[in-house]
Design a protein around this motif. Structure first.
Motif, PDB file in Angstrom:
ATOM      1  N   TYR A   1       1.446  -1.494  -0.340  1.00  0.00           N
ATOM      2  CA  TYR A   1       0.296  -0.157  -0.245  1.00  0.00           C
ATOM      3  C   TYR A   1       0.967   1.600   0.004  1.00  0.00           C
ATOM      4  O   TYR A   1       0.361   2.123  -1.102  1.00  0.00           O
ATOM      5  CB  TYR A   1      -0.919   0.400   1.739  1.00  0.00           C
ATOM      6  N   ILE A   2       2.597   1.381   0.201  1.00  0.00           N
ATOM      7  CA  ILE A   2       2.887   2.424   1.338  1.00  0.00           C
ATOM      8  C   ILE A   2       3.438   2.599  -0.677  1.00  0.00           C
ATOM      9  O   ILE A   2       4.019   3.674  -1.061  1.00  0.00           O
ATOM     10  CB  ILE A   2       3.915   1.926   2.199  1.00  0.00           C
ATOM     11  N   PHE A   3       4.022   1.639  -1.128  1.00  0.00           N
ATOM     12  CA  PHE A   3       4.418   1.846  -2.492  1.00  0.00           C
ATOM     13  C   PHE A   3       4.155   1.246  -3.559  1.00  0.00           C
ATOM     14  O   PHE A   3       4.267   2.965  -4.597  1.00  0.00           O
ATOM     15  CB  PHE A   3       5.115   0.027  -3.018  1.00  0.00           C
ATOM     16  N   ASP A   4       2.902   0.973  -3.799  1.00  0.00           N
ATOM     17  CA  ASP A   4       1.516   1.993  -4.359  1.00  0.00           C
ATOM     18  C   ASP A   4       1.526   3.201  -4.685  1.00  0.00           C
ATOM     19  O   ASP A   4       1.498   3.943  -5.649  1.00  0.00           O
ATOM     20  CB  ASP A   4       0.377   1.395  -4.144  1.00  0.00           C
ATOM     21  N   THR A   5       1.319   3.696  -3.343  1.00  0.00           N
ATOM     22  CA  THR A   5       0.773   5.438  -3.101  1.00  0.00           C
ATOM     23  C   THR A   5       1.956   6.389  -3.578  1.00  0.00           C
ATOM     24  O   THR A   5       1.759   7.035  -4.179  1.00  0.00           O
ATOM     25  CB  THR A   5       0.611   5.787  -2.046  1.00  0.00           C
ATOM     26  N   VAL A   6       3.318   5.649  -3.067  1.00  0.00           N
ATOM     27  CA  VAL A   6       4.610   6.605  -3.427  1.00  0.00           C
ATOM     28  C   VAL A   6       5.188   6.561  -5.602  1.00  0.00           C
ATOM     29  O   VAL A   6       4.666   7.102  -5.559  1.00  0.00           O
ATOM     30  CB  VAL A   6       5.628   5.888  -2.710  1.00  0.00           C
ATOM     31  N   LYS A   7       4.293   5.626  -5.218  1.00  0.00           N
ATOM     32  CA  LYS A   7       4.597   4.980  -6.639  1.00  0.00           C
ATOM     33  C   LYS A   7       3.108   5.366  -8.061  1.00  0.00           C
ATOM     34  O   LYS A   7       4.211   6.456  -8.623  1.00  0.00           O
ATOM     35  CB  LYS A   7       4.612   3.913  -7.482  1.00  0.00           C
TER      36      LYS A   7
END
Length: 478
Positions: A48-54
Motif C-alpha cells: 500500500y505504501i509502495f503503490d501510493t508512492v509510485k
C-alpha cells in the motif's frame, strides 16, 4: 568390557549417541539481526505504501529504473564519508580468496588493506550513488533532464535499534541534468502529497549546504566543513554539549566553536532566520548564494497551500558528503522516530564517474520507518490488507463443478476470489476465511444448484442473501 585404547565401551556408545543426536537435531531457524520477515498482512500494508508512492512519482513525470543489489566497491567507497564507508557490507570474492593474500599482509591485520584484497564488491548503501553510476553508464540512452524513481532495498552495517535496520527499502525520486530550483519545489510538493495521502502529519526541514559552507568560512574553519557538518547533523541525537565536544576533538578551535553557538540557536520565522544568517555570513560568497537559493525556494512554496509544515533548520546538515545545495529531512509529528524522508542537491556526483557538471537533486522515502509510523498510529485502511474478496466454500465434487465457472467469471471481472481446495468441515473453512480476513463467502448446496443461485454471506455482519451468478458478479465488482 574395554575397547581399543582402554576406553570404556559405555563411554564410546554415549559419545556416538550424543554425536549422532547433534547431527540430526533440527537447526533453530533465525535471521540476521537488523532484518525482518514479512507476513502476508504486513506485505499488503507495505505494498500500500509502495503503490501510493509510485502513483505520486508517476503523477510528476518520473520513470522507474532498477540497479543490481551489489556494486563494485570502487563505485561505493569514498562517497558516504569515512563513517559511511565503515557501514558498507562487503562481499567476499568467489573461490579461494585468501590464497591471493601473502602471509605478511595477514600478519599485519590491516583490515582496510586486507578488504581490498579479498573483496571487490559490496551491497549498495543507498540508491543515489548507483543512480549516478547508471546515468553515466547509460548517458547515450536517456534524455536530460532525466526524472527517475527507484524502489529497492539497501543495506547498512549499522547497529540495529528501533527504526534502524540493516536491510531496508528506499523509495527514491531524482532529477538530473537541471539546476532549476523548480525541481526542489516539486520534491517538496511530492513529500506533501505522499504524506497527505498516507495521513501522516509531518514537518519538512530544509537547509542548504552552501549556507553551512558559509558558516565554516565565517568562523575560520573552511577546511573542516565535513567535520563540522557531520557533528552538527547529530545535534538532535546527542545535544549541543556533545556536538561541541566532538568539534573540539576533530581539531576545530575553541574560538570557532564559540562563534558557532549563536548560529546554532537562531530562531524565528523562516524569513527571519534567513535575515539573521545573512547578517552573519553575508560576506561569504558561497554562504550568500545559499541564502539566495533558500529565498527563491521559499518564495515558490509561498504560492501553494501545503499540509506539511515547512521549516528552515540551519542546524540540518545530513552527513552525506555529496550534497552541495538544498537539503531536506522529513519527520513525523506524532511519533518519536528518526527521519522518514530526506535528500538534497548534488552538483557533481556523476563527475567521479567521468561525467562532470551534471547537477541533480533527489529525495528518498524510508518505507520501513513509514510502515512503523503508520502501524503505531493505525493509519492503514482496511482495504489495504484484504487480498481475497470472496471465498467459495467447498462442499464436494458436484458443488465444485457448479462453482468453478462462476469463480472464473469473477476473476475475469477483476474480483479477487478463490475456492477452498478440498471439502473440509464447514467450521474449518470459515475459520480459514476469517483468518485471511476474507470479506465474503459463497456457499452452494443442492438447493442453490437447483435454483441456479448462490448464497452470499458477509463475514463482518453475518448477513446472507441468495443471488444469481450475474448478480453476484455485479455486487462484488462494485
Amino acid at each position: 568390557m574395554k575397547t581399543a585404547g582402554s576406553i570404556p565401551a559405555f563411554l564410546v556408545f554415549s559419545y556416538f549417541c550424543s554425536s549422532n543426536k547433534k547431527q540430526t537435531m533440527a537447526q533453530k531457524p533465525s535471521i540476521p539481526k537488523g532484518t525482518r520477515d514479512f507476513s502476508p498482512v504486513e506485505m499488503a500494508r507495505r505494498n500500500y505504501i509502495f503503490d501510493t508512492v509510485k502513483e505520486i512519482f508517476q503523477r510528476y513525470g518520473f520513470q522507474p529504473i532498477e540497479t543490481p543489489a551489489m556494486e563494485n566497491l570502487s563505485t561505493l567507497m569514498g562517497k558516504y564519508g569515512e563513517e559511511g564507508d565503515k557501514l558498507l557490507f562487503k562481499i567476499l570474492n568467489s573461490g579461494d580468496f585468501i590464497s591471493k593474500v601473502d602471509e605478511q599482509e595477514l600478519q599485519e591485520r590491516n583490515s582496510i588493506r586486507l578488504t581490498n584484497k579479498i573483496s571487490e564488491k559490496g551491497l549498495r548503501y543507498d540508491l543515489t550513488v548507483p543512480f549516478a553510476r547508471f546515468v553515466v553508464q547509460h548517458r547515450n540512452d536517456i534524455s536530460f533532464p532525466f526524472k527517475r524513481y527507484q524502489i529497492q532495498p539497501v543495506w547498512r552495517a549499522d547497529r540495529p535499534q528501533k527504526g534502524r535496520y540493516r536491510e531496508f527499502y528506499q523509495c527514491d525520486v531524482d532529477i538530473v541534468g537541471s539546476n532549476s530550483l523548480l525541481n526542489e519545489l516539486e520534491l517538496v510538493q511530492i513529500i506533501n502529497d505522499v504524506f497527505n495521502q498516507l495521513r501522516i502529519n509531518t514537518v519538512v526541514k530544509i537547509n542548504n549546504r552552501k549556507i553551512l559552507a558559509g558558516i565554516a568560512e565565517t568562523i575560520g574553519e573552511s577546511d573542516r566543513i565535513i567535520d563540522i557538518t557531520v557533528a552538527i547533523d547529530k545535534l538532535d541525537k546527542i545535544g549541543l554539549e556533545k556536538v561541541n565536544l566532538e568539534l573540539l576533538e576533530k581539531g576545530v578551535s575553541q574560538e570557532a566553536v564559540d562563534k558557532l553557538q549563536p548560529i546554532l540557536k537562531l530562531s524565528g520565522s523562516n524569513a527571519e532566520k534567513l535575515d539573521q544568517i545573512e547578517a552573519v555570513i553575508g560576506a561569504s560568497a558561497v554562504g550568500k548564494k545559499g541564502v539566495d537559493e533558500m529565498r527563491t525556494l521559499f518564495a515558490y512554496l509561498s504560492g501553494f497551500e501545503l499540509n506539511a509544515e515547512v521549516e528552515l533548520d540551519l542546524t540540518l546538515a545530513r552527513g552525506l558528503n555529496y550534497y552541495t545545495g538544498a537539503i531536506f529531512e522529513v519527520k513525523a509529528k506524532d511519533v518519536q522516530i528518526g527521519s522518514i524522508c530526506g535528500g538534497g542537491r548534488y552538483d557533481d556526483l556523476t563527475g567521479i564517474f567521468g561525467m562532470p557538471d551534471v547537477s541533480g537533486v533527489g529525495i528518498s522515502f524510508g518505507a520501513d520507518r513509514i510502515y512503523d509510523v503508520m502501524t503505531q498510529l493505525e493509519l492503514f485502511p482496511e482495504e489495504a490488507v484484504a487480498s481475497t474478496k470472496v471465498l467459495f466454500v467447498n462442499f464436494g465434487e458436484k458443488e465444485e463443478a457448479y462453482c468453478l465457472p462462476i469463480l472464473a467469471k469473477l476473476r475475469a471481472s477483476k474480483v479477487n476470489a478463490e475456492i477452498y481446495p478440498e471439502p473440509a468441515k464447514m467450521k474449518k473453512q470459515m475459520t480459514w476465511a476469517d483468518r485471511k480476513q476474507v470479506a465474503s463467502v459463497v456457499m452452494v448446496g443442492e438447493e442453490e444448484i437447483a435454483q441456479g443461485k448462490v448464497t452470499l454471506k458477509n463475514m463482518k455482519t453475518g448477513d446472507q442473501q441468495s443471488v444469481t451468478p450475474e448478480e453476484l458478479i455485479k455486487i462484488l465488482s462494485e
